[in-house]
Design a protein around this motif. Structure first.
Motif, short mmCIF file in Angstrom:
data_model
loop_
_atom_site.label_atom_id
_atom_site.label_comp_id
_atom_site.label_asym_id
_atom_site.label_seq_id
_atom_site.Cartn_x
_atom_site.Cartn_y
_atom_site.Cartn_z
N ILE A 233 -1.41 -2.77 -4.73
CA ILE A 233 -1.38 -3.67 -5.78
C ILE A 233 -2.35 -4.89 -5.79
CG2 ILE A 233 0.75 -4.76 -4.80
CD1 ILE A 233 1.63 -4.32 -8.11
N ASP A 234 -3.20 -5.06 -6.94
CA ASP A 234 -4.13 -6.17 -6.93
C ASP A 234 -3.95 -6.98 -8.14
OD1 ASP A 234 -6.61 -7.79 -6.48
OD2 ASP A 234 -7.90 -5.82 -5.98
N ILE B 112 0.92 -1.18 0.13
CA ILE B 112 0.17 0.01 0.12
C ILE B 112 1.04 1.29 -0.14
CG2 ILE B 112 -1.82 1.40 1.30
CD1 ILE B 112 -2.53 -1.29 2.70
N GLY B 113 0.37 2.23 -0.64
CA GLY B 113 1.02 3.51 -0.61
C GLY B 113 -0.36 4.62 -0.13
N PHE C 276 -0.77 -8.08 -12.49
CA PHE C 276 -0.94 -7.45 -11.36
C PHE C 276 -1.03 -5.77 -11.76
CE2 PHE C 276 1.34 -10.73 -9.57
CZ PHE C 276 0.46 -11.01 -8.46
N MET C 277 -1.68 -4.95 -10.92
CA MET C 277 -2.08 -3.65 -11.51
C MET C 277 -2.19 -2.62 -10.29
SD MET C 277 -4.51 -1.57 -13.85
CE MET C 277 -3.99 -2.49 -15.38
N VAL C 278 -1.63 -1.57 -10.34
CA VAL C 278 -1.62 -0.90 -9.28
C VAL C 278 -3.12 0.02 -9.02
CG1 VAL C 278 -0.81 1.20 -7.88
CG2 VAL C 278 0.68 -0.53 -8.85
N VAL C 279 -3.78 -0.03 -8.13
CA VAL C 279 -4.99 0.71 -8.28
C VAL C 279 -5.37 1.66 -7.22
CG1 VAL C 279 -7.78 0.28 -7.40
CG2 VAL C 279 -6.21 -1.56 -8.61
N GLN D 52 -7.34 -6.97 4.11
CA GLN D 52 -8.28 -7.87 4.13
C GLN D 52 -8.88 -8.19 2.58
OE1 GLN D 52 -11.33 -7.26 6.71
NE2 GLN D 52 -10.42 -7.39 8.62
N HIS D 53 -9.04 -7.12 2.07
CA HIS D 53 -9.31 -7.41 0.65
C HIS D 53 -8.49 -8.20 -0.39
CE1 HIS D 53 -10.72 -6.35 -3.45
NE2 HIS D 53 -9.42 -5.90 -3.68
N THR D 54 -7.15 -8.16 0.02
CA THR D 54 -6.25 -8.67 -0.83
C THR D 54 -5.78 -9.91 -0.26
OG1 THR D 54 -4.48 -7.36 0.38
CG2 THR D 54 -5.11 -6.32 -1.99
N GLY D 55 -6.31 -10.25 1.02
CA GLY D 55 -6.04 -11.61 1.59
C GLY D 55 -4.43 -11.61 2.49
N ASN D 56 -4.07 -10.33 2.52
CA ASN D 56 -2.91 -10.35 3.19
C ASN D 56 -3.10 -10.13 4.78
OD1 ASN D 56 -0.34 -9.71 1.45
ND2 ASN D 56 -2.00 -8.55 0.40
#
Ligand SMILES: Nc1ncnc2c1ncn2[C@@H]1O[C@H](COP(=O)(O)OP(=O)(O)O)[C@@H](O)[C@H]1O
Length: 484
Positions: A221-222, A208-209, A248-251, A391-395
């Motif tokens: 990044i997703d 995350i930034g 992957f793409m940065v969102v 949570q969204h990224t499963g991290n």
């Protein structure tokens, strides 16, 4: 002295319970998913077309431009590889007339500032090619390519006419071309994307930034596939066409607009007043509780209410307290960092302009209370945004078969940097939201100069993709060197 009862009645809006925080995170995840599925949502989830994060080996010299903060910043960034860089920069003031006037005049001014930078500071770039520039534009944009995006709405005090709905890269490139300035805007970068890239360049891949400055926003990044609204064709194109077949793409989340519908944020009378008197009522609901532009103003509304209720300063106000945006978040930081009530009293006199004879017994504690609850809420809400992405990224789960490297979050902005206890409070709330162990896995670190280094790294990625298209081959080996 105990606080007057009127203060405690407002506490539930600021000292949020654990259940309330979890509820906010759940809503956050829902709005993020909506933004990934369709256009025109509050949490816009803008694909950046940046297909990976750097690893610190990248090299090259690029121009970077940063619009969206307090000043316009022009930089030349030299990337040396080995996580090292050097920046030459110059700041240019953006007047209120420019912010609220015609967009063409604003963009002409930006082009002139780049020209002035090149003339006065000089550039190390020696090439007949146009110089590549990464444009950090920190406003909500619906991005359609790494170098194209339409402005959705202005925020943070900007309101230039005839810009909304237009491609901001074209607005800038047209201004360069009109003035025969030999610069090519090759990448449009949100400051959060820049922060993510800059953090990754400096300390290894981050998730995350996040910005907690004048405004607040975050990028992460997703999987490209998760950005369903792109449609199958564009997803396939993005997966195949990135510099290295990007899965992957940065969102860019645009989380500042979270809960504009007011389903779960704790909206007090002070927030309502701030919103009504703002230039963008009913927009940027989350930002208005978290970011530097508003923290001082919320506390000012509280102090005014307490003065008008005759429980503070004997009912006497001051010119500063009576003035819309009369003081800013630096005052919040100063009070939070004060070592003693005497120091706070001095700040009330020197910075709020309250007369010493009007400061009664218990008043200093009331001011400290107002400042503290607003600062606590801001940090807890900031944690909600981070937890939602994790949570969204499963991290939030420890990886089973690999070494647990934790989760890295690059942050930037004056609130993150200067507000005392901010990161500690965010960490405490993350422990509530992700569990003690889960919370510990999140490493937050300052990623300074995201808008400069990050923009340069994006311009580099755009240039490589361009070279690849024209030469039919890439100089980068995916996953080995350069972006991964
Ligand atoms: N010491 C401080 N503590 C907290 N916030 C601050 C401080 N100084 C300035 N600010 C706030 O930070 C904002 C500026 O954020 P900053 O990160 O410096 O720049 P940007 O405009 O690029 O976001 C302003 O809204 C200001 O109110």
């Amino acid at each position: 002295m105990p606080l007057p009862p009127i203060c405690t009645t407002f506490e539930p809006y600021f000292l949020l319970s654990d259940e309330r925080l979890q509820d906010i995170v759940n809503h956050f995840r829902k709005e993020m998913e909506e933004g990934l599925a369709g256009y025109g949502k509050d949490v816009a989830m803008v694909p950046s077309f940046v297909t990976g994060v750097p690893d610190g080996t990248e090299e090259g010299t690029f121009l970077a431009l940063d619009l969206g903060g307090t000043n316009l910043r022009v930089c030349e960034v030299r990337l040396f590889g080995q996580h090292k860089f050097e920046i030459k920069q110059q700041k240019y003031k953006v007047s209120d007339e420019l912010k609220e006037g015609e967009a063409r005049i604003l963009f002409d001014y930006i082009a002139d500032s780049v020209d002035a930078f090149l003339t006065e500071i000089g550039s190390d770039i020696s090439s007949n090619e146009p110089m590549h520039l990464g444009f950090t534009f920190s406003f909500p944009v619906e991005q359609t390519a790494i170098d194209a995006g339409k402005l959705l709405t202005w925020t943070k005090g900007f309101n230039a006419k005839h810009a909304i709905g237009n491609d901001v890269v074209k607005l800038l490139q047209d201004a360069f071309d009109r003035k025969h300035i030999h610069v090519r805007c090759s990448a449009l970068v949100n400051d959060t994307v820049g922060t993510l890239l800059s953090r990754s360049y400096q300390s290894g891949p981050a998730l995350i930034g996040a910005i907690f400055g004048t405004g607040t926003n975050g990028a992460y990044i997703d999987k490209t596939r998760t950005v369903q609204k792109l449609g199958e064709d564009k997803i396939k194109q993005a997966e195949a066409g990135g510099e290295h077949a990007g899965q992957f793409m940065v969102v860019n989340t645009e989380w500042g607009a979270f809960d504009n519908g007011r389903h779960c944020l704790p909206v007090s009378i002070f927030d309502n007043k701030l919103d009504r008197e703002s230039i963008n009522p009913r927009k940027q609901a989350f930002e208005k509780m978290v970011s530097g532009m508003y923290l001082g103003e919320i506390t000012r509304n509280i102090l005014l209410h307490l003065i008008d209720s005759s429980v503070l300063f004997n009912g006497y106000s001051s010119k500063t307290i009576n003035t819309h945006y009369g003081y800013d978040a630096a005052f919040v930081s100063a009070v939070e960092g004060a070592k003693s009530p005497e120091e706070v009293k001095k700040l009330i006199i020197s910075q709020l302009g309250v007369k010493a004879e009007h400061i009664g017994e218990g008043d200093v504690e009331i001011v400290q209370w107002a400042i503290r609850v607003v600062a606590i809420r801001a940090s807890k809400l900031a944690a909600c945004a981070i937890a939602a992405v994790v949570q969204h990224t499963g991290n939030d789960k420890v990886p089973k078969d690999e070494e647990d490297k934790g989760v890295d979050v690059g942050v930037d902005g004056s609130v993150a940097e200067f507000l005392p206890n901010f990161s500690e409070r965010v960490s405490e709330a993350l422990a509530v939201l992700l569990g003690k162990e889960g919370g510990k896995r999140i490493r937050m670190g300052l990623a300074k100069d995201g808008s400069g280094v990050g923009a340069a790294l994006t311009a580099l990625q755009a240039k490589k993709a361009m070279d690849k298209r024209t030469e039919g081959k890439s100089q980068f080996v995916p996953g080995k060197k350069g972006y991964n």
